[in-house]
Design a protein around this motif. Structure first.
Motif, PDB file in Angstrom:
ATOM      1  N   MET A  81     -19.353  38.189 -81.979  1.00 17.29           N
ATOM      2  CA  MET A  81     -20.720  38.298 -81.487  1.00 17.29           C
ATOM      3  C   MET A  81     -21.706  38.077 -82.625  1.00 17.29           C
ATOM      4  N   LYS A  82     -22.866  37.573 -82.292  1.00 19.07           N
ATOM      5  CA  LYS A  82     -23.871  37.259 -83.303  1.00 19.07           C
ATOM      6  C   LYS A  82     -25.089  38.162 -83.148  1.00 19.07           C
ATOM      7  N   PRO A  83     -25.803  38.445 -84.234  1.00 17.36           N
ATOM      8  CA  PRO A  83     -27.028  39.251 -84.141  1.00 17.36           C
ATOM      9  C   PRO A  83     -28.048  38.553 -83.251  1.00 17.36           C
ATOM     10  N   ALA A 110     -32.973  37.343 -69.567  1.00 19.52           N
ATOM     11  CA  ALA A 110     -33.426  36.665 -70.783  1.00 19.52           C
ATOM     12  C   ALA A 110     -32.600  37.056 -72.004  1.00 19.52           C
ATOM     13  N   LEU A 111     -31.785  38.103 -71.884  1.00 22.79           N
ATOM     14  CA  LEU A 111     -30.962  38.552 -73.000  1.00 22.79           C
ATOM     15  C   LEU A 111     -29.692  37.723 -73.105  1.00 22.79           C
ATOM     16  N   GLU A 112     -29.130  37.694 -74.309  1.00 16.90           N
ATOM     17  CA  GLU A 112     -27.871  37.005 -74.556  1.00 16.90           C
ATOM     18  C   GLU A 112     -26.733  38.032 -74.439  1.00 16.90           C
ATOM     19  N   PRO A 113     -25.884  37.912 -73.426  1.00 16.19           N
ATOM     20  CA  PRO A 113     -24.864  38.938 -73.168  1.00 16.19           C
ATOM     21  C   PRO A 113     -23.941  39.223 -74.347  1.00 16.19           C
ATOM     22  N   ASP A 114     -23.683  38.226 -75.191  1.00 18.01           N
ATOM     23  CA  ASP A 114     -22.717  38.397 -76.276  1.00 18.01           C
ATOM     24  C   ASP A 114     -23.366  38.696 -77.632  1.00 18.01           C
ATOM     25  N   ALA A 115     -24.668  38.898 -77.629  1.00 16.71           N
ATOM     26  CA  ALA A 115     -25.363  39.154 -78.898  1.00 16.71           C
ATOM     27  C   ALA A 115     -25.212  40.621 -79.323  1.00 16.71           C
ATOM     28  N   ILE A 116     -25.535  40.879 -80.588  1.00 22.03           N
ATOM     29  CA  ILE A 116     -25.574  42.240 -81.125  1.00 22.03           C
ATOM     30  C   ILE A 116     -27.031  42.682 -81.180  1.00 22.03           C
ATOM     31  N   TYR A 117     -27.318  43.820 -80.560  1.00 24.60           N
ATOM     32  CA  TYR A 117     -28.690  44.309 -80.478  1.00 24.60           C
ATOM     33  C   TYR A 117     -28.862  45.594 -81.285  1.00 24.60           C
ATOM     34  N   LYS A 146     -23.487  46.346 -78.622  1.00 23.05           N
ATOM     35  CA  LYS A 146     -23.089  45.643 -77.397  1.00 23.05           C
ATOM     36  C   LYS A 146     -23.820  46.221 -76.200  1.00 23.05           C
ATOM     37  N   LEU A 147     -24.293  45.335 -75.330  1.00 25.72           N
ATOM     38  CA  LEU A 147     -25.078  45.725 -74.170  1.00 25.72           C
ATOM     39  C   LEU A 147     -24.174  46.141 -73.017  1.00 25.72           C
ATOM     40  N   ASN A 188     -23.888  52.995 -92.735  1.00 23.66           N
ATOM     41  CA  ASN A 188     -23.908  52.007 -93.821  1.00 23.66           C
ATOM     42  C   ASN A 188     -25.300  51.493 -94.147  1.00 23.66           C
ATOM     43  N   ASP A 189     -26.055  51.113 -93.124  1.00 20.63           N
ATOM     44  CA  ASP A 189     -27.375  50.533 -93.398  1.00 20.63           C
ATOM     45  C   ASP A 189     -28.521  51.288 -92.732  1.00 20.63           C
ATOM     46  N   GLN A 190     -28.191  52.422 -92.071  1.00 19.23           N
ATOM     47  CA  GLN A 190     -29.182  53.270 -91.404  1.00 19.23           C
ATOM     48  C   GLN A 190     -29.870  52.583 -90.220  1.00 19.23           C
ATOM     49  N   LYS A 191     -29.439  51.383 -89.861  1.00 20.64           N
ATOM     50  CA  LYS A 191     -29.946  50.778 -88.638  1.00 20.64           C
ATOM     51  C   LYS A 191     -29.233  51.418 -87.448  1.00 20.64           C
ATOM     52  N   THR A 192     -29.893  51.384 -86.299  1.00 25.58           N
ATOM     53  CA  THR A 192     -29.308  51.973 -85.109  1.00 25.58           C
ATOM     54  C   THR A 192     -28.878  50.874 -84.146  1.00 25.58           C
ATOM     55  N   TYR A 193     -27.573  50.782 -83.919  1.00 28.77           N
ATOM     56  CA  TYR A 193     -27.021  49.803 -82.997  1.00 28.77           C
ATOM     57  C   TYR A 193     -26.508  50.470 -81.719  1.00 28.77           C
ATOM     58  N   THR A 194     -26.645  51.794 -81.658  1.00 29.09           N
ATOM     59  CA  THR A 194     -26.122  52.537 -80.515  1.00 29.09           C
ATOM     60  C   THR A 194     -27.164  53.479 -79.958  1.00 29.09           C
ATOM     61  N   VAL A 195     -27.429  53.327 -78.673  1.00 22.18           N
ATOM     62  CA  VAL A 195     -28.286  54.279 -77.951  1.00 22.18           C
ATOM     63  C   VAL A 195     -27.693  54.436 -76.557  1.00 22.18           C
TER      64      VAL A 195
END
Length: 202
Positions: A1-3, A16-23, A43-44, A90-97
């Motif tokens: 998957m790509k950012p 409008a979202l890309e199903p396989d992207a990383i959000y 992952k969505l 690792n980078d303090q970004k949030t990829y999970t909600v």
């Protein structure tokens, strides 16, 4: 998957979202479509459009029981929709909600206007056919690795409650199963118990 290539534009149509992207959580904040979604490691995941009547009844009974038990205590209970974020160490970004059906938070420093930032002490998921696989695998692993001390999984169609407790190794112990005629006890919320029969009202 790509950012996902973020923009500052509000997205009002989920197509409008890309199903396989990383959000990221920042992407999530720009979405204003009707569908409810969760992010797990970028992952969505679409949520169930309308929980069943049994699902709603179990949620209501547990909310009332927990709310009454926690009156005058430090811990607070929240019901979905309520955002719980797990920042990346690792980078303090949030990829999970995620939006657990119910969660209890005892550390108020994790609470902010957007919801909870960090692991709740107790999370309860009430299974729906469309979300069962996610709750039993993806969310199980997510809650375990982020240190959610206690995880309940409720099967409304068969009136069964399973509880998982985080052990000293940071892994969930084998589940304890509760059925009709038994009381479910919480290890994290000492003294809290509820009859299985009281959760499944006809």
């Amino acid at each position: 998957m790509k950012p996902y290539k973020s923009t500052d534009t509000k997205i009002t149509d989920i197509s409008a979202l890309e199903p396989d992207a990383i959000y990221t959580y920042q992407d999530y904040l720009r979405w204003s479509f009707e569908e409810r979604v969760e992010l797990i490691k970028g992952k969505l995941f679409k949520m169930s459009p309308a929980p069943s009547r049994k699902h709603q009844e179990v949620s209501r009974e547990l909310s009332l029981a927990l709310g009454n038990f926690l009156k005058g205590k430090t811990c607070k209970v929240y019901a979905a929709p309520f955002d719980v974020r797990f920042p990346n160490t690792n980078d303090q970004k949030t990829y999970t909600v995620v939006q657990p059906d119910l969660c209890v938070i005892c550390d108020h420093t994790k609470l902010d206007d957007a919801g909870c930032n960090g692991a709740p002490d107790l999370i309860i998921e009430i299974l729906s056919p469309s979300t069962a696989a996610k709750d039993l695998k993806d969310k199980f692993e997510l809650y375990e690795e982020n240190g959610v001390k206690e995880y309940w999984v409720i099967y409304p169609e068969v009136a069964v409650v399973e509880t998982y407790l985080l052990n000293a190794d940071g892994k969930y112990s084998p589940p304890v199963k509760y059925v009709n005629g038994q009381s479910v006890n919480s290890e994290v919320l000492a003294g809290f118990e509820v009859l299985v029969s009281e959760l499944f009202v006809d």
